[in-house]
Design a protein around this motif. Structure first.
Motif, mmCIF file in Angstrom:
data_model
loop_
_atom_site.group_PDB
_atom_site.id
_atom_site.type_symbol
_atom_site.label_atom_id
_atom_site.label_comp_id
_atom_site.label_asym_id
_atom_site.label_seq_id
_atom_site.Cartn_x
_atom_site.Cartn_y
_atom_site.Cartn_z
ATOM 1 N N LEU A 407 77.405 25.755 33.609
ATOM 2 C CA LEU A 407 77.734 25.180 34.913
ATOM 3 C C LEU A 407 76.437 24.932 35.672
ATOM 4 O O LEU A 407 75.558 25.808 35.703
ATOM 5 N N ASP A 408 76.313 23.738 36.288
ATOM 6 C CA ASP A 408 75.071 23.413 37.004
ATOM 7 C C ASP A 408 74.920 24.264 38.253
ATOM 8 O O ASP A 408 73.879 24.882 38.492
ATOM 9 N N THR A 409 75.940 24.272 39.091
ATOM 10 C CA THR A 409 75.931 25.100 40.308
ATOM 11 C C THR A 409 77.248 25.860 40.375
ATOM 12 O O THR A 409 78.310 25.313 40.053
ATOM 13 N N TYR A 410 77.185 27.096 40.808
ATOM 14 C CA TYR A 410 78.390 27.918 40.876
ATOM 15 C C TYR A 410 78.139 29.075 41.831
ATOM 16 O O TYR A 410 76.994 29.391 42.183
ATOM 17 N N GLN A 411 79.202 29.692 42.254
ATOM 18 C CA GLN A 411 79.144 30.896 43.074
ATOM 19 C C GLN A 411 79.714 32.064 42.264
ATOM 20 O O GLN A 411 80.812 31.959 41.722
ATOM 21 N N TRP A 412 78.956 33.119 42.180
ATOM 22 C CA TRP A 412 79.362 34.323 41.431
ATOM 23 C C TRP A 412 79.920 35.336 42.415
ATOM 24 O O TRP A 412 79.218 35.775 43.327
ATOM 25 N N GLN A 413 81.175 35.689 42.262
ATOM 26 C CA GLN A 413 81.806 36.676 43.122
ATOM 27 C C GLN A 413 81.854 38.010 42.384
ATOM 28 O O GLN A 413 82.576 38.169 41.422
ATOM 29 N N GLY A 414 81.056 38.960 42.832
ATOM 30 C CA GLY A 414 80.961 40.261 42.190
ATOM 31 C C GLY A 414 79.510 40.626 41.945
ATOM 32 O O GLY A 414 78.602 39.799 42.110
ATOM 33 N N PRO A 415 79.244 41.876 41.536
ATOM 34 C CA PRO A 415 77.850 42.304 41.304
ATOM 35 C C PRO A 415 77.242 41.578 40.109
ATOM 36 O O PRO A 415 77.923 41.346 39.114
ATOM 37 N N GLN A 416 75.958 41.257 40.201
ATOM 38 C CA GLN A 416 75.232 40.615 39.105
ATOM 39 C C GLN A 416 74.182 41.525 38.489
ATOM 40 O O GLN A 416 73.435 41.117 37.610
ATOM 41 N N SER A 417 74.166 42.765 38.973
ATOM 42 C CA SER A 417 73.279 43.768 38.392
ATOM 43 C C SER A 417 74.042 45.088 38.351
ATOM 44 O O SER A 417 74.507 45.572 39.389
ATOM 45 N N ILE A 418 74.202 45.645 37.156
ATOM 46 C CA ILE A 418 74.983 46.870 36.996
ATOM 47 C C ILE A 418 74.238 47.857 36.116
ATOM 48 O O ILE A 418 73.366 47.478 35.322
ATOM 49 N N GLU A 419 74.601 49.126 36.247
ATOM 50 C CA GLU A 419 74.085 50.171 35.355
ATOM 51 C C GLU A 419 75.243 50.707 34.526
ATOM 52 O O GLU A 419 76.289 51.085 35.059
ATOM 53 N N VAL A 420 75.062 50.722 33.201
ATOM 54 C CA VAL A 420 76.087 51.190 32.277
ATOM 55 C C VAL A 420 75.564 52.443 31.585
ATOM 56 O O VAL A 420 74.458 52.448 31.043
ATOM 57 N N VAL A 430 85.121 39.672 37.696
ATOM 58 C CA VAL A 430 84.281 38.720 38.429
ATOM 59 C C VAL A 430 85.040 37.404 38.554
ATOM 60 O O VAL A 430 85.994 37.146 37.824
ATOM 61 N N SER A 431 84.604 36.597 39.482
ATOM 62 C CA SER A 431 85.167 35.251 39.618
ATOM 63 C C SER A 431 84.033 34.252 39.755
ATOM 64 O O SER A 431 82.985 34.551 40.339
ATOM 65 N N ILE A 432 84.246 33.069 39.190
ATOM 66 C CA ILE A 432 83.275 31.983 39.248
ATOM 67 C C ILE A 432 83.923 30.834 40.023
ATOM 68 O O ILE A 432 85.020 30.387 39.693
ATOM 69 N N ALA A 433 83.226 30.376 41.090
ATOM 70 C CA ALA A 433 83.735 29.284 41.938
ATOM 71 C C ALA A 433 82.791 28.099 41.850
ATOM 72 O O ALA A 433 81.557 28.264 41.884
ATOM 73 N N VAL A 434 83.362 26.889 41.709
ATOM 74 C CA VAL A 434 82.575 25.664 41.549
ATOM 75 C C VAL A 434 83.148 24.591 42.463
ATOM 76 O O VAL A 434 84.383 24.470 42.621
#
Length: 469
Positions: A407-420, A430-434
């Motif tokens: 996807l060229d441009t998108y909005q990421w809903q949720g954390p993009q950095s996690i510790e496992v 997560v949700s992806i909005a375009v």
């Protein structure tokens, strides 16, 4: 002098039931004679290598844990630095295929040497026979002891032998279980009564199995229960190295003195001493030709070579040879079947090593929302919902950065950095909005990326972004 006919009532005909009863009668069991020689020494040394690996591996440590541990409860297998998860069990399939083609290759080339030198059934049987010899004596004494009435001498020897067998079987069972339960806790728990009922069950099961197989069944396992004995003939050909008797040189058999010329007596080199039969762990007579019961251990070769030396004859009356050589021809090594097995084994080995080297320390799976393929949010953007399942296969907690490609441009809903955490399966919705303007078709292939920036490793999982029905 006239010959008298035997009265019919005195003629005894063996029924099938009687023959079977005699076959499994302890008084008619195989008494294996001890032999010395190059092949017997090689077999013992290889057996010690197998036993050594079996006993030592559970006690080795790697990064504060047992080096080799198949943890069924946690569903992960530790083999030194490698940790294999259920998602990587395709490696196990390749390992089994490699073992199969290696066995096919070795059998086609060298016959049933696996059975004679490295099979656990053979190794443990020879261990049990060693204790039997030390306690009850050599072959002739063991036969006399079994035929003797029960007295104190027979009672203590039999008790000591079976006590030693049970002790070896118990130690074998605990060692085997140590590959699945931490060894340092297992022994303490078992002998203090703190182990679980399952541990006690499997300890008793493997103890009885070892005691029965190596102490009582022995050659019965090789002759009647092992499938390898049945299909090995498919892999044999005239150029397979087998334990063979040179009938052209050995026949006609017969006893003679050392100083007598066998040719003048019309005899071959075989003095018909039957030592080759007495030392055979499966009780066959190799002079009757190739038999599926032969495990290629070479004991008869050592016994025969020793007799030939004492008679001042050339060794090799019984030897590792091929059917073609026994017929006077010359064996061929590079035959198509052998090359085919070797190529197949090499190909599977390379595939296994490639998969092993490219084994990712992190794995990600993506699940789409099944209730709603897409929706339009309050900002007018097309939104898709996903659930990421991130597995950390390492033994340390890891920090991961999340992203998406396609996807060229998108909005990421949720954390993009996690510790496992180590060994954790982290579930993240997560949700992806375009913006609809950016979507030129109703469905796009996208890829989620989970990257460990510190170690430079990443995992990818494909999915789809849907904007129209």
């Amino acid at each position: 002098m006239s010959l008298k006919a035997t009265p019919p009532e005195r003629i005894k005909v063996k029924t099938a039931e009687a023959a079977k009863a005699e076959r499994f009668n302890p008084r008619h069991r195989i008494y294996v004679r001890k032999t010395e020689g190059i092949w017997s020494q090689l077999r013992r040394r290889m057996g010690w290598v197998m036993i050594g690996l079996f006993l030592i591996l559970p006690w080795l440590n790697w990064d504060a844990r047992q080096a080799v541990l198949f943890d069924l409860g946690e569903r992960k297998f530790h083999v030194f630095a490698l940790t294999v998860w259920p998602q990587d069990l395709i490696l196990l399939a390749f390992l089994f295929m490699m073992a199969a083609f290696a066995l096919f290759f070795v059998t086609t080339f060298l016959g049933r040497v696996w059975c004679g030198y490295m099979c656990p059934q053979s190794v443990w049987t020879f261990i049990f026979i060693w204790f039997e010899e030390k306690i009850e004596g050599p072959r002739n004494k063991r036969m006399k002891l079994d035929q003797a009435p029960w007295d104190w001498n027979k009672l203590w020897r039999k008790s000591a032998k079976h006590g030693a067998w049970i002790a070896i079987s118990l130690f074998t069972a605990l060692t085997f279980i140590s590959f699945f339960e931490p060894a340092r806790n297992l022994y303490l728990d078992v002998f203090t009564g703190q182990a679980s009922a399952g541990i006690y069950f499997w300890t008793a099961f493997f103890t009885l199995a070892t005691y029965g197989n190596a102490g009582w069944m022995r050659e019965i396992m090789c002759l009647h229960m092992c499938p390898y004995a049945r299909f090995q003939s498919v892999m044999f050909d005239k150029d397979t190295f087998i334990v063979g008797y040179n009938a052209a040189r050995g026949e006609t058999r017969g006893p003679r003195g050392r100083k007598q010329d066998p040719k003048a007596l019309g005899l071959g080199d075989c003095i018909d001493c039957s030592l080759c039969v007495q030392v055979c762990p499966t009780g066959i007579d190799i002079r009757n030709g190739l038999q599926y019961e032969c495990i290629n251990c070479g004991a008869c070769i050592d016994a025969c070579d020793d007799v030939m030396s004492k008679m001042n004859y050339a060794k090799g009356l019984i030897s590792y040879t091929t059917e073609r050589q026994l017929e006077g021809g010359r064996s061929k090594v590079g035959r198509p079947k052998l090359v085919g097995y070797g190529v197949a084994f090499g190909g599977i080995l390379m595939a296994f090593l490639y998969m092993l080297m490219t084994l990712a320390p992190v794995q990600v799976d993506v699940l789409r929302d099944r209730n709603q393929l897409f929706r339009e949010n309050r900002d007018g953007l097309i939104e898709n919902v996903y659930t990421l399942k991130i597995l950390n296969k390492t033994e340390q907690p890891q920090q991961f950065a999340l992203a998406v490609e396609g996807l060229d441009t998108y909005q990421w809903q949720g954390p993009q950095s996690i510790e496992v955490k180590a060994g954790e399966v982290f579930t993240l919705p997560v949700s992806i909005a375009v913006d609809p303007v950016e979507l030129d078709r109703p469905m796009r292939d996208i890829t989620f990326i989970v990257a460990d920036r510190q170690n430079g490793t990443e995992a990818r999982a494909a999915s789809r972004f849907i904007s129209q029905m």
